[in-house]
Design a protein around this motif. Structure first.
Motif, PDB file in Angstrom:
ATOM      1  N   GLU A   1       0.864  -1.236  -0.028  1.00 45.30           N
ATOM      2  CA  GLU A   1      -0.043   0.078   0.021  1.00 45.30           C
ATOM      3  C   GLU A   1       0.998   1.347  -0.030  1.00 45.30           C
ATOM      4  O   GLU A   1       0.594   2.238  -0.821  1.00 45.30           O
ATOM      5  CB  GLU A   1      -0.822  -0.106   1.191  1.00 45.30           C
ATOM      6  N   ALA A   2       2.009   1.189   0.699  1.00 42.00           N
ATOM      7  CA  ALA A   2       2.768   2.653   1.150  1.00 42.00           C
ATOM      8  C   ALA A   2       3.285   2.916  -0.373  1.00 42.00           C
ATOM      9  O   ALA A   2       3.793   3.777  -0.793  1.00 42.00           O
ATOM     10  CB  ALA A   2       3.670   2.167   1.957  1.00 42.00           C
ATOM     11  N   LEU A   3       3.597   1.439  -0.970  1.00 42.28           N
ATOM     12  CA  LEU A   3       4.651   1.724  -2.207  1.00 42.28           C
ATOM     13  C   LEU A   3       3.757   2.160  -3.278  1.00 42.28           C
ATOM     14  O   LEU A   3       3.971   3.269  -4.077  1.00 42.28           O
ATOM     15  CB  LEU A   3       4.936   0.380  -2.736  1.00 42.28           C
ATOM     16  N   ALA A   4       2.528   1.687  -3.583  1.00 41.71           N
ATOM     17  CA  ALA A   4       1.401   2.383  -4.361  1.00 41.71           C
ATOM     18  C   ALA A   4       0.825   3.966  -4.256  1.00 41.71           C
ATOM     19  O   ALA A   4       0.817   4.740  -4.929  1.00 41.71           O
ATOM     20  CB  ALA A   4       0.263   1.613  -4.331  1.00 41.71           C
ATOM     21  N   GLU A   5       1.323   4.350  -2.816  1.00 36.20           N
ATOM     22  CA  GLU A   5       1.112   5.660  -2.376  1.00 36.20           C
ATOM     23  C   GLU A   5       2.318   6.648  -2.659  1.00 36.20           C
ATOM     24  O   GLU A   5       2.346   7.896  -2.202  1.00 36.20           O
ATOM     25  CB  GLU A   5       0.594   5.875  -1.010  1.00 36.20           C
ATOM     26  N   ASP A   6       3.276   6.104  -3.284  1.00 36.13           N
ATOM     27  CA  ASP A   6       4.542   6.654  -3.617  1.00 36.13           C
ATOM     28  C   ASP A   6       5.359   6.991  -2.226  1.00 36.13           C
ATOM     29  O   ASP A   6       5.681   8.493  -2.173  1.00 36.13           O
ATOM     30  CB  ASP A   6       4.274   8.110  -4.530  1.00 36.13           C
ATOM     31  N   VAL A   7       5.283   6.295  -1.562  1.00 38.61           N
ATOM     32  CA  VAL A   7       6.052   6.464  -0.096  1.00 38.61           C
ATOM     33  C   VAL A   7       7.427   6.713  -0.332  1.00 38.61           C
ATOM     34  O   VAL A   7       8.242   7.557   0.358  1.00 38.61           O
ATOM     35  CB  VAL A   7       6.018   5.184   1.002  1.00 38.61           C
ATOM     36  N   VAL A   8       8.035   6.137  -1.518  1.00 38.17           N
ATOM     37  CA  VAL A   8       9.675   6.302  -1.774  1.00 38.17           C
ATOM     38  C   VAL A   8      10.248   7.911  -1.948  1.00 38.17           C
ATOM     39  O   VAL A   8      11.055   8.115  -1.227  1.00 38.17           O
ATOM     40  CB  VAL A   8       9.919   5.664  -3.055  1.00 38.17           C
ATOM     41  N   SER A   9       9.098   8.575  -2.468  1.00 37.40           N
ATOM     42  CA  SER A   9       9.224  10.096  -2.675  1.00 37.40           C
ATOM     43  C   SER A   9       9.655  10.763  -1.136  1.00 37.40           C
ATOM     44  O   SER A   9      10.679  11.451  -1.004  1.00 37.40           O
ATOM     45  CB  SER A   9       8.489  10.805  -3.484  1.00 37.40           C
ATOM     46  N   SER A  10       9.020  10.310  -0.180  1.00 37.64           N
ATOM     47  CA  SER A  10       8.940  10.758   1.124  1.00 37.64           C
ATOM     48  C   SER A  10      10.604  10.313   1.651  1.00 37.64           C
ATOM     49  O   SER A  10      11.133  11.006   2.477  1.00 37.64           O
ATOM     50  CB  SER A  10       8.060  10.415   2.090  1.00 37.64           C
ATOM     51  N   LEU A  11      10.736   9.132   1.569  1.00 33.99           N
ATOM     52  CA  LEU A  11      11.848   8.452   1.994  1.00 33.99           C
ATOM     53  C   LEU A  11      13.128   9.180   1.532  1.00 33.99           C
ATOM     54  O   LEU A  11      14.249   9.310   2.156  1.00 33.99           O
ATOM     55  CB  LEU A  11      11.937   6.800   1.694  1.00 33.99           C
ATOM     56  N   THR A  12      13.020   9.291   0.187  1.00 37.69           N
ATOM     57  CA  THR A  12      14.253   9.785  -0.488  1.00 37.69           C
ATOM     58  C   THR A  12      14.419  11.348   0.017  1.00 37.69           C
ATOM     59  O   THR A  12      15.611  11.892   0.114  1.00 37.69           O
ATOM     60  CB  THR A  12      14.261   9.680  -2.125  1.00 37.69           C
TER      61      THR A  12
END
Length: 227
Positions: A108-119
């Motif tokens: 779910e987090a990946l689908a919500e583009d959590v990666v942009s927040s992590l980077t």
């Protein structure tokens, strides 16, 4: 103001008394905290995220807590992680890093583009924030192919260099360092593909100084991180 104070007190209590968190990670405690994540007052949402981060922190009896954690709607946390305030983003990322071991939450987090927040936290956060962002990425790349987590050469290059840089502030004996090194190892083993016209490891070759933390861990670290 009352909600803000209550959320702050709970966050302080859970952060300082990890010994009681496992018994308190029940629906009666978790549900009100998750509801406050949607508060229009960012301070309340942030303090609630801090409380949830402490409640969800991994420990030896983590499995007994995950039945509650896996039912969370992580979208409010991701929304908080994307706010302008880097302090609020760091707290949200810390909570997410604890939850992404669950495959459903990770998807779910990946689908919500959590990666942009992590980077973003990897680039602009404090040492602790970078450590948590690295830990969250570690969970994601354990669940999904690297190419599904990091999109494109620039994204991957940035992640490699920032994670390696974050090693400078990590305890060699800690699990965070081992997790960060595992992410770097996974990225280094990733070959050219549709998403990566250059292999991710080439970022290290382009910035020779980035190898210094790796060499230091190899020379001075315990066997776990040397491997």
């Amino acid at each position: 103001e009352t909600q803000e104070y209550a959320a702050s007190v709970l966050a302080d209590l859970f952060s300082n008394r990890q010994d009681i968190c496992n018994s308190l990670a029940t629906d009666e405690i978790v549900h009100p905290c998750t509801k406050l994540l949607t508060s229009n007052t960012q301070v309340i949402a942030t303090q609630s995220a801090r409380a949830l981060s402490a409640l969800s922190r991994p420990n030896k009896t983590k499995s007994s807590k995950m039945s509650y954690m896996a039912e969370w709607d992580v979208k409010p946390l991701i929304k908080l992680a994307k706010t302008f305030s880097i302090d609020a983003a760091e707290i949200a990322v810390a909570a997410l890093a604890n939850l992404l071991s669950d495959h459903h939450i990770a998807a779910e987090a990946l689908a919500e583009d959590v990666v942009s927040s992590l980077t973003r936290v990897l680039g602009d956060g404090t040492s602790e924030g970078k450590r948590n962002a690295s830990r969250a990425l570690h969970q994601l790349v354990r669940h999904f192919p690297v190419g599904d987590v990091l999109m494109g050469n620039a994204h991957c290059r940035f992640a490699v260099l920032e994670i390696v840089d974050s090693l400078n502030a990590m305890d060699m004996e800690g699990t965070d360092a081992a997790d960060a090194l595992e992410v770097v190892a996974l990225l280094a083993r990733t070959k050219q593909s549709v998403n990566f016209t250059y292999p991710p490891w080439s970022a290290l070759a382009e910035v020779p100084s980035s190898l210094e933390p790796l060499v230091r861990f190899l020379a001075e670290g315990p066997p776990l991180v040397q491997d």
